[in-house]
Motif scaffolding. Structure first.
Motif, PDB file in Angstrom:
ATOM      1  N   ILE A 105      22.095  88.016  18.519  1.00 46.24           N
ATOM      2  CA  ILE A 105      23.239  88.078  17.602  1.00 46.24           C
ATOM      3  C   ILE A 105      23.322  86.827  16.731  1.00 46.24           C
ATOM      4  CG2 ILE A 105      25.767  88.092  17.452  1.00 46.24           C
ATOM      5  CD1 ILE A 105      25.818  89.876  19.921  1.00 46.24           C
ATOM      6  N   THR A 106      23.153  85.661  17.362  1.00 44.45           N
ATOM      7  CA  THR A 106      23.316  84.430  16.583  1.00 44.45           C
ATOM      8  C   THR A 106      22.144  84.186  15.640  1.00 44.45           C
ATOM      9  OG1 THR A 106      22.422  83.178  18.452  1.00 44.45           O
ATOM     10  CG2 THR A 106      24.822  83.252  18.226  1.00 44.45           C
TER      11      THR A 106
ATOM     12  N   ALA B 210      20.565  86.927  14.008  1.00 41.70           N
ATOM     13  CA  ALA B 210      20.375  88.111  13.157  1.00 41.70           C
ATOM     14  C   ALA B 210      20.179  87.655  11.704  1.00 41.70           C
ATOM     15  CB  ALA B 210      21.571  89.031  13.282  1.00 41.70           C
ATOM     16  N   PRO B 211      19.198  88.220  11.003  1.00 48.34           N
ATOM     17  CA  PRO B 211      18.761  87.639   9.728  1.00 48.34           C
ATOM     18  C   PRO B 211      19.575  87.958   8.479  1.00 48.34           C
ATOM     19  CG  PRO B 211      17.338  89.459  10.319  1.00 48.34           C
ATOM     20  CD  PRO B 211      18.297  89.293  11.447  1.00 48.34           C
ATOM     21  N   THR B 212      20.540  88.873   8.542  1.00 48.81           N
ATOM     22  CA  THR B 212      21.440  89.096   7.403  1.00 48.81           C
ATOM     23  C   THR B 212      22.826  89.373   7.951  1.00 48.81           C
ATOM     24  OG1 THR B 212      21.197  91.506   7.298  1.00 48.81           O
ATOM     25  CG2 THR B 212      19.594  90.199   6.035  1.00 48.81           C
ATOM     26  N   LEU B 213      23.824  89.296   7.103  1.00 56.42           N
ATOM     27  CA  LEU B 213      25.197  89.556   7.553  1.00 56.42           C
ATOM     28  C   LEU B 213      25.338  91.000   8.023  1.00 56.42           C
ATOM     29  CD1 LEU B 213      27.329  87.546   4.964  1.00 56.42           C
ATOM     30  CD2 LEU B 213      26.613  86.897   7.261  1.00 56.42           C
ATOM     31  N   ARG B 214      24.675  91.895   7.295  1.00 56.72           N
ATOM     32  CA  ARG B 214      24.761  93.314   7.687  1.00 56.72           C
ATOM     33  C   ARG B 214      24.146  93.516   9.073  1.00 56.72           C
ATOM     34  NH1 ARG B 214      21.248  97.824   6.055  1.00 56.72           N
ATOM     35  NH2 ARG B 214      22.341  99.749   6.596  1.00 56.72           N
ATOM     36  N   ARG B 215      22.995  92.902   9.315  1.00 58.69           N
ATOM     37  CA  ARG B 215      22.342  93.044  10.619  1.00 58.69           C
ATOM     38  C   ARG B 215      23.163  92.361  11.704  1.00 58.69           C
ATOM     39  NH1 ARG B 215      19.726  97.331   9.678  1.00 58.69           N
ATOM     40  NH2 ARG B 215      17.891  97.152   8.343  1.00 58.69           N
ATOM     41  N   LYS B 216      23.770  91.257  11.335  1.00 59.56           N
ATOM     42  CA  LYS B 216      24.595  90.516  12.300  1.00 59.56           C
ATOM     43  C   LYS B 216      25.760  91.393  12.765  1.00 59.56           C
ATOM     44  CE  LYS B 216      26.540  85.741  12.436  1.00 59.56           C
ATOM     45  NZ  LYS B 216      25.497  84.946  13.081  1.00 59.56           N
ATOM     46  N   MET B 217      26.430  91.999  11.790  1.00 56.92           N
ATOM     47  CA  MET B 217      27.581  92.841  12.129  1.00 56.92           C
ATOM     48  C   MET B 217      27.133  94.097  12.865  1.00 56.92           C
ATOM     49  SD  MET B 217      30.263  92.432   8.965  1.00 56.92           S
ATOM     50  CE  MET B 217      29.152  92.545   7.575  1.00 56.92           C
TER      51      MET B 217
ATOM     52  N   LEU C  78      26.248  93.120  16.491  1.00 56.74           N
ATOM     53  CA  LEU C  78      27.464  92.784  17.228  1.00 56.74           C
ATOM     54  C   LEU C  78      28.244  94.062  17.568  1.00 56.74           C
ATOM     55  CD1 LEU C  78      29.243  90.576  18.345  1.00 56.74           C
ATOM     56  CD2 LEU C  78      30.066  90.102  16.051  1.00 56.74           C
ATOM     57  N   ALA C  79      28.328  94.968  16.607  1.00 55.76           N
ATOM     58  CA  ALA C  79      29.035  96.228  16.845  1.00 55.76           C
ATOM     59  C   ALA C  79      28.327  97.056  17.909  1.00 55.76           C
ATOM     60  CB  ALA C  79      29.157  97.030  15.554  1.00 55.76           C
TER      61      ALA C  79
ATOM     62  N   VAL D   1      26.406  95.932  20.435  1.00 56.22           N
ATOM     63  CA  VAL D   1      26.599  95.335  21.753  1.00 56.22           C
ATOM     64  C   VAL D   1      28.040  95.563  22.227  1.00 56.22           C
ATOM     65  CG1 VAL D   1      26.502  93.180  23.080  1.00 56.22           C
ATOM     66  CG2 VAL D   1      24.779  93.657  21.359  1.00 56.22           C
ATOM     67  N   GLN D   2      28.968  95.493  21.303  1.00 57.94           N
ATOM     68  CA  GLN D   2      30.355  95.791  21.632  1.00 57.94           C
ATOM     69  C   GLN D   2      30.492  97.230  22.136  1.00 57.94           C
ATOM     70  OE1 GLN D   2      32.971  96.588  18.362  1.00 57.94           O
ATOM     71  NE2 GLN D   2      34.555  95.293  19.233  1.00 57.94           N
TER      72      GLN D   2
ATOM     73  N   HIS E 115      30.871  83.559  13.997  1.00 55.32           N
ATOM     74  CA  HIS E 115      29.637  83.239  14.709  1.00 55.32           C
ATOM     75  C   HIS E 115      29.943  82.637  16.074  1.00 55.32           C
ATOM     76  CE1 HIS E 115      25.294  81.984  14.766  1.00 55.32           C
ATOM     77  NE2 HIS E 115      25.782  81.035  15.559  1.00 55.32           N
TER      78      HIS E 115
ATOM     79  N   LEU F 146      33.815  90.509  14.404  1.00 51.00           N
ATOM     80  CA  LEU F 146      33.401  91.456  13.364  1.00 51.00           C
ATOM     81  C   LEU F 146      34.349  91.429  12.179  1.00 51.00           C
ATOM     82  CD1 LEU F 146      32.219  94.415  15.576  1.00 51.00           C
ATOM     83  CD2 LEU F 146      30.861  93.287  13.812  1.00 51.00           C
TER      84      LEU F 146
ATOM     85  N   ASP G  28      24.229  87.040   1.516  1.00 51.40           N
ATOM     86  CA  ASP G  28      23.160  86.569   2.408  1.00 51.40           C
ATOM     87  C   ASP G  28      22.563  85.257   1.920  1.00 51.40           C
ATOM     88  OD1 ASP G  28      21.905  89.865   3.301  1.00 51.40           O
ATOM     89  OD2 ASP G  28      23.349  88.570   4.301  1.00 51.40           O
TER      90      ASP G  28
ATOM     91  N   TYR H 292      22.722  82.240   4.407  1.00 53.76           N
ATOM     92  CA  TYR H 292      21.477  81.884   5.081  1.00 53.76           C
ATOM     93  C   TYR H 292      20.636  80.817   4.398  1.00 53.76           C
ATOM     94  CZ  TYR H 292      22.277  85.692   8.311  1.00 53.76           C
ATOM     95  OH  TYR H 292      22.822  86.496   9.276  1.00 53.76           O
TER      96      TYR H 292
ATOM     97  N   GLU I 227      20.101  77.750  14.066  1.00 57.48           N
ATOM     98  CA  GLU I 227      19.953  78.983  14.828  1.00 57.48           C
ATOM     99  C   GLU I 227      20.205  80.199  13.937  1.00 57.48           C
ATOM    100  OE1 GLU I 227      21.913  78.629  18.554  1.00 57.48           O
ATOM    101  OE2 GLU I 227      21.906  80.806  18.888  1.00 57.48           O
TER     102      GLU I 227
ATOM    103  N   LEU J 182      15.440  82.985  10.866  1.00 57.36           N
ATOM    104  CA  LEU J 182      14.525  84.023  10.379  1.00 57.36           C
ATOM    105  C   LEU J 182      14.351  83.976   8.875  1.00 57.36           C
ATOM    106  CD1 LEU J 182      15.233  87.065  12.690  1.00 57.36           C
ATOM    107  CD2 LEU J 182      13.141  85.747  12.484  1.00 57.36           C
ATOM    108  N   GLN J 183      15.459  83.786   8.175  1.00 57.83           N
ATOM    109  CA  GLN J 183      15.346  83.714   6.717  1.00 57.83           C
ATOM    110  C   GLN J 183      14.527  82.505   6.292  1.00 57.83           C
ATOM    111  OE1 GLN J 183      17.340  85.082   3.797  1.00 57.83           O
ATOM    112  NE2 GLN J 183      18.630  86.605   4.826  1.00 57.83           N
TER     113      GLN J 183
END
Lengths: 306, 227, 95
Positions: free
Chosen positions: A52-53, A55-62, A65-66, A68-69, B20, B43, B60, B64, B214, B218-219
């Protein structure tokens, strides 16, 4: 007499509800099966939570997280369903933490790259959907209803995973390599998720007789393979099985031998992450004790005052 | 225009970094129900960050590819998550201020900003409710939870001054709301001392660098790649 | 759940949007009503499935038992007057 009536109800496709009479063995089997399922959801949060920490874009991060939730939520639905059978969640959690209860062995594998997150969504959730779609017709009401709710939510998990893999496969050479490597590591353990052949599976016969399992392990596994082969081809990733071959007469994709030694080894504690997973759950439980006690103490004070 | 640009960056950075930190609890919370609750809040916050970033550029890219020195979040949100009391107390102190700010921004002449702020205010109302409930439970729970909650307050207090700099936040109202809850929780409001600042100018704590290493790995490792 | 304490079970009822009736969604553990409501919202209503939520301590629910099923619920074919088909109305009149 009651047992005969019970079996007649099952045969007629009736749903068994918490207060209905049921054979003690039915109750025990369901508790085992449902709690194992719930434990799997909870432990499953760990390999995916690992990314989660990062994740390479905001969309992927959310999205992650969703997901796993959702898994926490699924664990919760099923624990609550299990409690209708007369057992306390605390007792079930204790069984997990002390290693007495099992959970799906797939979660004893490590997530080494971002592509692992894609592979898990695609394969592991994909396999889970095949299994859970069947369980949505299980004879025990609370379990079936939890499955229906879960199936609705799980579809987004699988699509998310597949989309991640498709993006990587169409990306830089480094990303393609990452994706293929994840496929190579997650494919066989995912096939093992369906469990050994029914003839080698001690619980299958009873669960089938009682309408809890409506399809055999091998059937479900085959269904999963059939679905996934086309998906892999579509995004140009290779499933690591040289024996994978379309069978004209059965309409199935025949596949190679599964290493059941590996399966049993992992189930019995020697997978790459068994100890870490359990220690992580124990740590959370241990470190959270003062919080739970605080909530209890507060409630007790305020009930008394009310 | 510059002012709105800076404001949106501050709003977004606060929420991304705080979201985060909250997400670090996933799978490790004291109770399953709290894993779900904290993830919900995370979220909401990351979603809000995404929207605020969108008002000034590519989200992004902003999230990032900026260095710590370019980040404009308040120091309080970048501090490590600590124990559950620290997390809850920080959430509480931040969310009360955030709610006030967002309600004010909902009246902004900039329609887009106002729209995002209004939606965010709705979500933040719930964050305040959730955090308040836990502040009460921890403050007025056991001796241990009381001690941890008080320690958290002491550790966080010096970072609260920054929340009112160049913001649409009524500090007096914030203090009153926060004092009411803290006292109801049988805790003591810390004395005002020197307030740590710098986040709004890009002078952060040592923690932000590690967090971004952290988050951005990746980016940074695959420049230009799509995910 | 810590081993010592009581985390009562609460049943969650959710009212979907559009004027539909409340439905039973499942249960949550919580120490009091406020956290039960919050937990219920997080667990059962985070996808916009609800406009309203009720949480009720499980212990407060009085339920019929399976033994009741026959006599308790049997409408009795001897009580057709409860059903609209029993009544006739003049032709052409919608009632």
């Amino acid at each position: 007499m009651q047992e005969t009536e019970f079996e007649a109800r099952i045969a007629a496709g009736e749903t068994i509800e918490p207060k209905d009479w049921m054979p003690e063995r039915y109750r025990k089997q369901l508790i085992r099966m449902m709690s194992q399922h719930a434990h799997s959801e909870i432990v499953g949060m760990l390999p995916e939570g690992n990314w989660i920490t990062r994740a390479p874009t905001l969309r992927r991060k959310m999205g992650l997280l969703a997901k796993v939730q959702d898994e926490a939520g699924h664990g919760l639905y099923i624990y609550c369903g299990t409690e209708t059978l007369g057992v306390d969640r605390a007792e079930l959690i204790d069984q997990l933490l002390t290693g007495k209860a099992k959970y799906s062995s797939i979660f004893n594998y490590p997530t080494l790259t971002w592509a692992d997150i894609g592979a898990i969504g695609w394969f592991v959730d994909g396999a889970a959907i095949v299994n859970q779609t069947m369980l949505a017709k299980a004879s025990y009401g609370p379990y079936a209803r939890a499955m229906i709710r879960i199936c609705k939510e799980e579809n987004f998990h699988k699509r998310q995973g597949y989309e991640i893999m498709a993006t990587l496969a169409a990306g830089t050479p480094g990303q393609r390599q990452m994706a293929q490597d994840a496929v190579n590591r997650w494919w066989w353990p995912s096939l093992m998720m369906f469990g050994p052949s029914d003839k080698d599976s001690p619980n299958s016969a009873e669960l089938t007789k009682w309408g809890v399992k409506r399809k055999g392990n091998d059937d479900l596994r085959q269904r999963f393979v059939n679905l996934t082969v086309a998906q892999a081809k579509a995004i140009d990733l290779v499933l690591p099985d040289p024996d994978l071959k379309y069978n004209e007469s059965t309409g199935n994709w025949d596949f190679g031998p599964i290493d059941w030694d590996e399966f049993h080894r992992v189930v019995h504690g020697d997978g790459p992450c068994n100890r870490e997973r359990l220690e992580s759950r124990n740590a959370a439980h241990r470190e959270g004790e003062w919080v739970r006690q605080a909530a209890e103490a507060y409630a007790a004070k305020h009930v008394a005052a009310a | 225009m510059d002012a709105i640009h800076d404001l949106c960056l501050r709003l977004a950075d606060d929420r991304l970094i705080l979201g985060h930190r909250l997400s670090e609890w996933c799978g490790h919370a004291p109770i399953l129900e709290e894993d779900i609750a904290l993830a919900n809040i995370a979220l909401d916050l990351i979603g809000q960050a995404n929207l605020f970033y969108g008002l000034v550029g590519d989200p992004d890219q902003l999230a990032y590819l900026r260095e710590a020195i370019e980040y404009r979040n308040a120091l309080i949100v970048e501090l490590p998550k600590g124990d559950f009391a620290f997390t809850i107390m920080r959430q509480f102190l931040f969310s009360v201020a955030a709610l006030s700010q967002l309600e004010s921004l909902s009246q902004s002449p900039s329609k887009e900003l106002a729209g995002i702020a209004a939606k965010a205010a709705k979500e933040t109302r719930y964050h305040v409710r959730h955090a308040t409930d836990w502040v009460l439970k921890l403050g007025d729970g056991t001796e241990e939870s009381h001690r941890r909650a008080q320690d958290a307050l002491h550790a966080l207090w010096r970072y609260t001054g920054e929340l009112f700099d160049r913001n649409h936040v009524d500090a007096t109202q914030w203090r009153k709301t926060v004092t009411d809850v803290i006292q109801k929780a049988t805790l003591k409001v810390p004395e005002d001392g020197y307030m740590q600042r710098g986040g709004r100018e890009g002078r952060h704590t040592e923690h932000l660098g590690h967090l971004l290493s952290e988050m951005q790995i990746l980016q940074r490792s695959y420049p230009g790649a799509k995910w | 759940m810590s081993g010592n304490g009581q985390w009562p079970l609460w049943e969650v009822f959710v009212q979907p949007p559009g004027g539909a009736p409340f439905e039973h969604s499942g249960s949550v553990h919580a120490v009091d009503a406020e956290s039960a409501l919050q937990n219920a919202r997080d667990v059962y209503a985070r996808r916009g499935e609800a406009v309203n939520i009720w949480v009720v301590p499980t212990a407060a629910i009085t339920a019929s038992t399976p033994e009741d099923q026959g006599p308790f619920f049997e409408p009795g074919n001897d009580k057709p007057y409860r059903h609209p088909q029993f009544y006739s109305s003049p032709r052409g009149v919608r009632v």
